[in-house]
Design a protein around this motif. Structure first.
Motif, mmCIF file in Angstrom:
data_model
loop_
_atom_site.group_PDB
_atom_site.id
_atom_site.type_symbol
_atom_site.label_atom_id
_atom_site.label_comp_id
_atom_site.label_asym_id
_atom_site.label_seq_id
_atom_site.Cartn_x
_atom_site.Cartn_y
_atom_site.Cartn_z
ATOM 1 N N ALA B 69 1.039 -1.295 -0.221
ATOM 2 C CA ALA B 69 -0.392 0.524 -0.181
ATOM 3 C C ALA B 69 1.149 1.770 -0.103
ATOM 4 O O ALA B 69 0.578 2.429 -0.465
ATOM 5 N N GLU B 78 -0.333 1.555 -5.436
ATOM 6 C CA GLU B 78 -0.783 1.863 -4.312
ATOM 7 C C GLU B 78 -1.396 0.795 -4.639
ATOM 8 O O GLU B 78 -2.471 0.189 -5.359
ATOM 9 N N GLU B 80 -4.120 -2.096 -1.897
ATOM 10 C CA GLU B 80 -4.758 -2.564 -0.646
ATOM 11 C C GLU B 80 -4.366 -3.995 -0.699
ATOM 12 O O GLU B 80 -4.945 -4.751 -1.701
#
Lengths: 77, 478
Positions: B69, B78, B80
């Motif tokens: 992230a 990025e 998750e």
């Protein structure tokens, strides 16, 4: 002279030759008066002149130092 | 009164120091020494059960969530990471159980000369230990010509109004947690508090650290601890330094802390409180005064550097010993030193070349003396602090927020201390340990080959910074 009896637990003894080797080694040490080693109990009784040798110095005797496979600790009743 | 069962060596405790001592004694005696090991709690002690092992597991899992992230290289998006916290904790407990079984329980089964006794050991006299069960009743007695105390430590709990009624967790109990707390207040900014704090932060908790001293990790060099604090703050960790918690209370699912700071009083409200204010020795119940074993004001056992206590035939090793560093590796070494001396070998513990670490990311690791310690002892010292901004490997990975500080004796350029803040500081500090232990100079480090590009090269560059301006140096200059 201060005579002192030191009791040792001796590891690595398997036969009478071991008893002779350990006994002879201890007897050579300065300050050692007499030595009695028991194969059955794995112990040794050493009478010393404690002005000439300290009990712990017996553990650093050549017979208990590598490459020797014998080892000892002090046991007190 | 039952007669005690006789052994050559009685070890009170069954953690790292106890195991290390028992194994060394078995090796030295070719398995002939009869050993009693007396203790309570899970076999293996703090490190494997509630210390190093679970905390490193939790940290590694949390980094795996956090790093994708927060990519550090251009072009990486990025990402998750989806995770199930309760399953991570389940995996952690399962791994701890495996590590305990494979490294302790099954190991000791190989030593037929070692007999385990479960119960609390306390001295009856200098040769005899009474073992009591959970109900306080005697379950047996053992005697030995030599006795090793290796009872370890447990978290110390500060006397804060309302703390026990409100509820809190410690480094002993956090491993049973299954739900990530939305927010936590950690009382204590030492290694344990920061490691647990960063792990929870990386999973997504809001983390506030409250520390009574004016800095985190007070044993570290100022530059190192400030750089780590800055990094942790950049990730979102909040700090209250020179602050004290005066009272704690609960309101529904929330817990409140009254914090006295140098700026005034504040109230902090969080979901969970973690107490990480250090550890205290497990020596209270041992009846040490009965056998003339001396302790310091904190209850830690005073030993010589041969691990002998003030009582003949009684030795101590591990977290119950009076010293400045409390480490699993050090406990194990102390166990070896104690046993070797029982066999008359006359060896000494060397605290100065003992490495220590904090497993945050970046990690902190150190060995030897700090600049302040050496200067205080010798009047002067020479130091250099190398920034990872000047290290190619760190620039490539984008992990430049680190430092390597070397302390040198100006008389002969011997390295007397090293501290590292780097992603893998715990791996590369060993070079510092060799240097401090063997009296290597900065020239020895410079003339030793280091891989380029690597973080270990930073140690060489830090040594080179004593003789030239690193910022004006091309790659691989010797």
């Amino acid at each position: 002279m201060e005579k002192e009896k030191v009791k040792l637990r001796i590891y690595g003894m398997t036969c009478d030759d071991c008893v002779s080797t350990v006994t002879a080694g201890l007897k050579k040490q300065k300050g050692v008066i007499d030595v009695k080693v028991s194969l059955k109990d794995g112990t040794g009784e050493v009478n010393i002149n404690n002005k000439e040798v300290k009990p712990e110095e017996l553990l650093r005797n050549e017979v208990f130092t590598r490459p020797s496979h014998y080892k000892a600790i002090i046991i007190n009743d | 009164m039952s007669e005690p069962e006789k052994f050559d060596l009685v070890i009170i405790g069954r953690g790292a120091a106890a195991f290390s001592a028992a194994i060394k004694a078995s090796e030295l005696s070719n398995g002939e020494m009869t050993i009693a090991m007396v203790g309570t709690g899970p076999i293996g002690g703090t490190c494997v059960n509630v210390g190093c092992v679970p905390s490193k597991y939790l940290l590694e899992a949390s980094h795996s969530v956090f790093k994708p992230a927060h990519p550090r290289m251009p072009g990486l998006h990025e990402t998750e990471v989806k995770y199930d916290f309760s399953k991570i904790m389940e995996g952690l407990r399962s791994y701890v159980s495996h590590a305990r079984d494979s490294k302790y329980v099954k190991v000791i089964e190989n030593y037929s000369n070692v007999k385990l006794f479960t119960g609390l050991g306390s001295f009856l006299d200098k040769k005899t230990v009474v073992i009591t069960g959970p109900d306080g009743k005697e379950v047996g007695k053992v005697s030995g010509s030599n006795i090793l105390i290796a009872t370890g430590s447990h978290p110390s709990i500060p006397n804060i109004k309302g703390l026990s009624n409100t509820g809190f967790i410690t480094s002993d109990t956090i491993w049973e947690m299954n739900e990530l707390p939305e927010s936590v207040a950690i009382i204590g900014g030492g290694a344990i508090g920061l490691e647990i704090g960063q792990a929870l932060l990386h999973f997504g908790s809001k983390v506030i650290v409250i520390e009574a001293m004016d800095s985190i990790l007070p044993q570290t060099e100022g530059e190192i601890r400030e750089a780590l604090k800055k990094e942790l703050e950049s990730e979102g960790m909040r700090f209250y330094l020179r602050a004290r918690v005066s009272a704690v209370s609960r309101s529904g699912n929330w817990k409140s802390l009254d914090v006295i700071t140098h700026k005034g009083n504040e109230k902090i409200t969080v979901k969970e409180i973690i107490v990480a204010t250090g550890r205290q020795p497990n020596t209270e119940y041992l009846n040490l005064e009965r056998v003339d074993v001396k302790t310091d004001p904190r209850g830690l056992i005073i030993t010589s550097d041969t691990m002998k206590t003030s009582a003949s035939g009684i030795y101590a090793a591990g977290d119950c010993v009076s010293k400045n560093m409390f480490l699993e590796t050090l406990a194990a070494r102390e166990g070896v030193v104690a046993v070797s001396n029982i066999f008359g070998e006359n060896i000494k513990i060397d605290y100065n070349s003992t490495t220590w670490a904090v497993f945050t990311n970046p990690q902190v690791a150190g060995v030897g003396m700090t600049e302040r310690e050496f200067s205080k002892m010798n009047g002067s010292c020479s130091t250099r602090t190398f920034s990872l901004l000047n290290l190619t490997k760190a620039s490539i990975t984008g992990e430049t927020e680190g430092l390597i500080k070397i302390v040198v004796d100006p008389k002969d350029n011997r390295i007397v201390g090293m501290q590292i803040l780097a992603p893998n500081a715990t791996d590369i500090i060993t070079e510092g340990a060799y240097a401090v232990r063997n009296g290597y100079t900065i020239d020895d480090v410079i003339s030793t080959s280091h891989i380029f590009p690597s973080f270990s090269e930073g140690v060489k560059l830090a040594a080179q910074s004593f003789i030239r301006d690193i910022s004006k140096m091309a790659c691989c200059v010797e």
